[in-house]
Design an enzyme around this catalytic site. Structure first.
Site, PDB file in Angstrom:
ATOM      1  N   GLU A  60      -9.393  -7.322  -2.068  1.00 40.62           N
ATOM      2  CA  GLU A  60      -8.989  -7.287  -0.977  1.00 40.62           C
ATOM      3  C   GLU A  60     -10.728  -7.190   0.166  1.00 40.62           C
ATOM      4  OE1 GLU A  60      -4.975  -4.818  -2.366  1.00 40.62           O
ATOM      5  OE2 GLU A  60      -7.760  -3.828  -1.672  1.00 40.62           O
ATOM      6  N   ASP A  92      -8.830   5.554  -6.201  1.00 38.69           N
ATOM      7  CA  ASP A  92      -7.190   5.930  -6.079  1.00 38.69           C
ATOM      8  C   ASP A  92      -6.111   4.831  -6.160  1.00 38.69           C
ATOM      9  OD1 ASP A  92      -8.402   8.674  -3.957  1.00 38.69           O
ATOM     10  OD2 ASP A  92      -9.664   7.211  -4.116  1.00 38.69           O
ATOM     11  N   PHE A  93      -6.451   3.834  -5.619  1.00 36.58           N
ATOM     12  CA  PHE A  93      -5.277   3.033  -6.053  1.00 36.58           C
ATOM     13  C   PHE A  93      -4.727   2.539  -7.560  1.00 36.58           C
ATOM     14  CE2 PHE A  93      -6.722   1.272  -1.593  1.00 36.58           C
ATOM     15  CZ  PHE A  93      -6.530   2.938  -0.779  1.00 36.58           C
ATOM     16  N   HIS A 125      -6.753   9.561  -1.332  1.00 41.07           N
ATOM     17  CA  HIS A 125      -8.424   8.457  -1.015  1.00 41.07           C
ATOM     18  C   HIS A 125      -9.444   8.762  -1.287  1.00 41.07           C
ATOM     19  CE1 HIS A 125      -5.475   6.513   1.537  1.00 41.07           C
ATOM     20  NE2 HIS A 125      -6.124   5.035   1.874  1.00 41.07           N
ATOM     21  N   GLU A 164      -3.048  -5.632  -6.093  1.00 44.33           N
ATOM     22  CA  GLU A 164      -3.732  -5.449  -6.695  1.00 44.33           C
ATOM     23  C   GLU A 164      -3.247  -5.818  -8.245  1.00 44.33           C
ATOM     24  OE1 GLU A 164      -2.612  -3.192  -5.120  1.00 44.33           O
ATOM     25  OE2 GLU A 164      -4.416  -2.715  -3.654  1.00 44.33           O
TER      26      GLU A 164
END
Lengths: 329, 348
Positions: free
Chosen positions: B43, B99-100, B143, B74
């Site tokens: 991204e 964190d994602f 985050h 993702e």
């Protein structure tokens, strides 16, 4: 279709069915009297694909070993139709050292680099890697394609939709195949999916979607031919949903108490249906060089040889249990 | 080619200085020039150049065929990187914030990390998964995490976390050339970003040309005799700051920069603890079941007699990272917490 092509589809379906029947026998033989899933020559869960042969045979007839297939947790029919080495595949299912994954993978995790075949035990998660294989094929300027398979239950997973979008966006040579066998384990399609056909969902991503309704191998072959030709020509992905049939349980040992359609199942078996069709067309005979019996015998010989190979292969040495976590760079 | 040995990276002979972000990009660019199979996706890796400047300039240099902006999907694009890697390409794929990982963890730990094993070693997955880690700027609980312990816990992926520009380049080069999946975690606080409080060591000398830092080799960044401080990433700088300060008071800290969490360089840790007799682990990840516990356990398993005092840990005390500044700094491994822990050890 030419008689030879039709015979080819039939042979593949017979080989798959013979294989699944033999695995079923080997699987259960050593688990009685009380069913113990971890016991015997083939331990663990077993998901067999009897009834779904038309999907694999019809799609893979258009592929070569250079094309990729990512299958599901029910992978044998696609592995066989795509030409994965039957002996090494069987050895893997038996957990033997000569298996495709040296006994590390098992029946849901078959990896064959020679035919770019893989499968995943996680619903829909084989779709994104297939998109990546197609990306590699596209970048290298080849006309190779990737085929990604899921069941209809998996079409409600995020990975399914993300993969369709990405493949459509980048015009990748992927053919998405959905095997709608009506059941996500015990949940019927009507209770899991808001659309009547997942082929409709292709429209949401601007790609062609076609549903093959009657589990006919020749109809699958035709739909797959269009989709694969389109992919090879650089025109992007397509989706094919086949309304197929799970002849047996979700896994072996599944009593299917939930199943409301069991009574009609035997009559929908695609193998005798196709056999009848080919006999009527004069393609299959009971006498001459190529007969129903000779095709069955050839399949039996190959499957028996594969099972013998697997049984002869030693179990892996426990001292090697930690091998192959990392590649040696 | 330069090969950084255990003590060379802080005194590398290069003249010019780069930020960690630029050093990381330089490694990717050099590998893309060297090998047509290396490409970048993720991204905002294209025109934006990476939210944390991890891909700045690559699009201009290599074009959109090799630097691919992806949708916010993702699972799809990390899975696509896996598929491309299986076919012999060498993707560098960015998961913006670590964190994602929850939205795509299946691709990471069930596919990327296991395919080689499940195939009995017949299929390799040569890819680099990059992600930004760390807090300290009030970005809140979703985050600001490090989470390297999570990846390290799950077998099949190497995990590296550079603390300085030279290592950022050397580890990235090594990661791209590695035939295994490598998770490359860069702390926002060491990148030398123009919009963040700058760590003074986030800009430093970086060797020109080919530069490799071997994965799995820790670096003794400051020799000392009283206490071994084992740490990684941004906390290395806090530990060095504290060490310099305590040296004035006669406390001599040895600082070990792990650089690689998997494989973990147990020998360098044991050597150091053998010399100092005291161990402090500083980890910006959560305290329990993580890197700090693992390091203490390895020392205890090998030779608890090396320790003259019980080992100590400074980590995030099992609480999501808070937003408000005083709360966040109360849980991060700040220089103040490190100083108190070191003094606690030498006075024990």
């Amino acid at each position: 279709m030419e008689p030879d092509e039709r015979l080819g589809l039939y042979r593949t379906m017979v080989l798959i069915r013979t294989y699944e029947e033999s695995i079923l026998r080997e699987y259960h033989a050593d688990k009685k009297p009380a069913f113990d899933i971890g016991a015997g020559l083939i331990p663990g869960e077993m998901h067999l694909s009897a009834g779904q042969e038309p999907v694999a045979a019809g799609v893979c007839a258009h592929l070569t070993a250079d094309d990729a297939v990512t299958a599901t947790h029910r992978p044998h029919h696609f592995a066989i139709a795509h030409g994965v080495d039957l002996e090494r595949m069987t050895a893997e299912i038996f957990g033997r050292v000569d298996g495709l994954g040296r006994g590390r993978g098992g029946h849901m995790h078959l990896f064959d680099p020679a035919t770019h075949f893989s499968c995943s035990g996680i619903i829909a998660e084989g779709y994104p890697p297939a998109v990546g294989q197609a990306l590699a094929f596209q970048r290298r300027g080849t006309d190779r394609v990737a085929v990604a398979v899921t069941g209809e239950g998996a079409a409600n997973q995020g990975a399914f939709h993300e993969a369709l979008n990405l493949a459509a966006l980048w015009k990748l040579p992927v053919v998405f195949v959905v095997e709608d066998n009506d059941w996500g384990i015990s949940v019927p399609r009507s209770a899991s999916t808001c659309v009547t056909s997942n082929a409709l969902r292709a429209g949401g991503y601007g790609i062609p979607g076609e549903r093959v309704e009657d589990n006919s191998v020749e109809a699958v072959h035709a739909a797959a031919g269009t989709a694969i030709t389109r992919a090879r020509a650089g025109e992007g992905p397509s989706l094919i949903e086949v309304h197929t049939l799970r002849l047996w349980g979700h896994f072996e040992g599944d009593a299917q108490g939930y199943r409301s359609d069991l009574e009609g199942v035997p009559g929908r078996d695609p193998l005798p249906t196709y056999e009848k069709q080919l006999r009527a067309a004069g393609v299959l005979h009971d006498s001459g060089d190529i007969t129903v019996a000779s095709i069955a015998a050839q399949a039996r010989d190959r499957v028996e040889a594969a099972i013998e190979f697997a049984k002869r292969s030693p179990e892996p040495d426990p001292a090697t249990a930690l091998d192959h976590v990392f590649a040696r760079s | 080619m330069t090969l950084t040995d255990a003590s060379a990276s802080s005194s590398a002979p290069a003249q010019r200085k780069l930020s960690t972000a630029k050093a990381m990009v330089e490694a990717i660019a050099q590998e893309m020039e060297r090998d047509e199979d290396v490409f970048v996706l993720g991204e905002d890796v294209g025109a934006y150049g990476g939210i944390f400047s991890s891909t700045t300039g690559l699009l201009e240099k290599f074009g959109p065929r090799r630097v691919l902006d992806t949708p916010i999907s993702e699972t799809a694009f990390i899975g696509a990187a896996i598929g491309a890697a299986v076919e012999g390409m060498r993707p560098v794929v960015e998961l913006m914030f670590v964190d994602f990982f929850g939205v795509c963890m299946d691709q990471i730990y069930n596919h990327m990390a296991k395919i080689h094993f499940e195939s009995g070693g017949n299929v390799t997955v040569p890819m680099v998964l990059t992600a930004a880690v760390g807090g300290g700027y009030s970005d809140g609980a979703q985050h600001s995490q490090c989470l390297w312990g999570t990846f390290a816990h799950l077998p099949g992926m190497k995990v590296v976390a550079p603390s300085n520009p030279a290592d950022a380049k050397g580890l990235m080069t090594a990661a791209i050339r590695d035939d295994n999946p490598v998770v490359y975690l860069f702390h926002k606080g060491v990148m030398g970003l123009p919009w963040m409080a700058k760590n003074r060591r986030s800009v430093g000398p970086v060797p020109e040309g080919e530069h490799l830092v071997p994965i799995g080799k820790a670096n003794v960044v400051r020799p000392g005799s009283d206490v071994t401080v084992v740490t990684l990433s941004l906390s290395v700088h806090h530990a060095l700051d504290v060490a310099e300060e305590l040296a004035q008071q006669g406390v001599d800290c040895e600082v070990v920069d792990l650089r690689s969490v998997v494989p973990l360089d147990t020998e360098t840790i044991l050597d150091s603890v053998g010399r100092t007799g005291r161990l402090l682990v500083v980890d910006e990840d959560y305290l329990s079941f993580g890197v700090s516990g693992e390091i203490v356990a390895r020392v205890a398993e090998r030779d608890p007699g090396l320790l003259r005092a019980p080992a100590a840990r400074v980590a995030v005390p099992d609480v999501p990272i808070p937003y408000a500044r005083p709360l966040e700094y109360a849980v991060l491994p700040t220089p103040d917490r490190i100083r108190r822990a070191v003094l606690g050890l030498v006075n024990a």
